[in-house]
Design a protein around this motif. Structure first.
Motif, short mmCIF file in Angstrom:
data_model
loop_
_atom_site.label_atom_id
_atom_site.label_comp_id
_atom_site.label_asym_id
_atom_site.label_seq_id
_atom_site.Cartn_x
_atom_site.Cartn_y
_atom_site.Cartn_z
N GLU A 79 1.81 1.96 -3.57
CA GLU A 79 0.65 2.49 -4.30
C GLU A 79 0.43 3.96 -3.96
OE1 GLU A 79 -2.55 -0.17 -3.42
OE2 GLU A 79 -1.67 -1.80 -4.59
N GLU A 80 0.59 4.31 -2.68
CA GLU A 80 0.44 5.70 -2.26
C GLU A 80 1.51 6.57 -2.91
OE1 GLU A 80 0.92 8.31 1.82
OE2 GLU A 80 0.31 6.21 1.99
N PRO B 17 0.81 -1.24 0.00
CA PRO B 17 0.00 0.00 0.00
C PRO B 17 0.84 1.28 0.00
CG PRO B 17 -0.87 -1.57 1.59
CD PRO B 17 0.43 -2.12 1.11
#
Length: 100
Positions: free
Chosen positions: A90-91, A87
């Motif tokens: 992705e951020e 994550p």
């Protein structure tokens, strides 16, 4: 600034040396390095030009290295991280980067 200039090479080496500090001081750092536009596919050591270029191995966890794809038709992304950290990558990819 071009990567083959002394200033460009110095900037690259300085950023790599600072990356260890960034990883240690930021718990969820995801470092992204672009090797795009380096002429890897033009190198010929007497066996012909390469069909495929890769990094070989990743230097550490939470690294992403981007390289031009074969034939200039895209970009290959080599990602080294634990699944739990995905994550954060992705951020980071969603962040807007301003080129100065």
């Amino acid at each position: 600034m071009r990567h083959e200039s002394k200033e460009g090479q110095s900037m690259v080496l300085k950023s790599w040396s600072q990356s260890k500090f960034m990883i240690d001081s930021t718990p969820h750092a995801v470092l992204v390095s672009s090797w795009c536009k380096f002429p890897f596919y033009e190198v010929d050591f007497g066996f012909g030009k390469p069909m495929w270029v890769t990094t070989g191995s990743m230097p550490a966890n939470n690294w992403t290295i981007l390289i031009d794809g074969m034939g200039g038709g895209g970009i290959d992304a080599y990602v080294g991280m634990e699944l739990k950290d995905e994550p954060y990558l992705e951020e980071a990819l969603d962040m807007k980067v301003i080129d100065t």
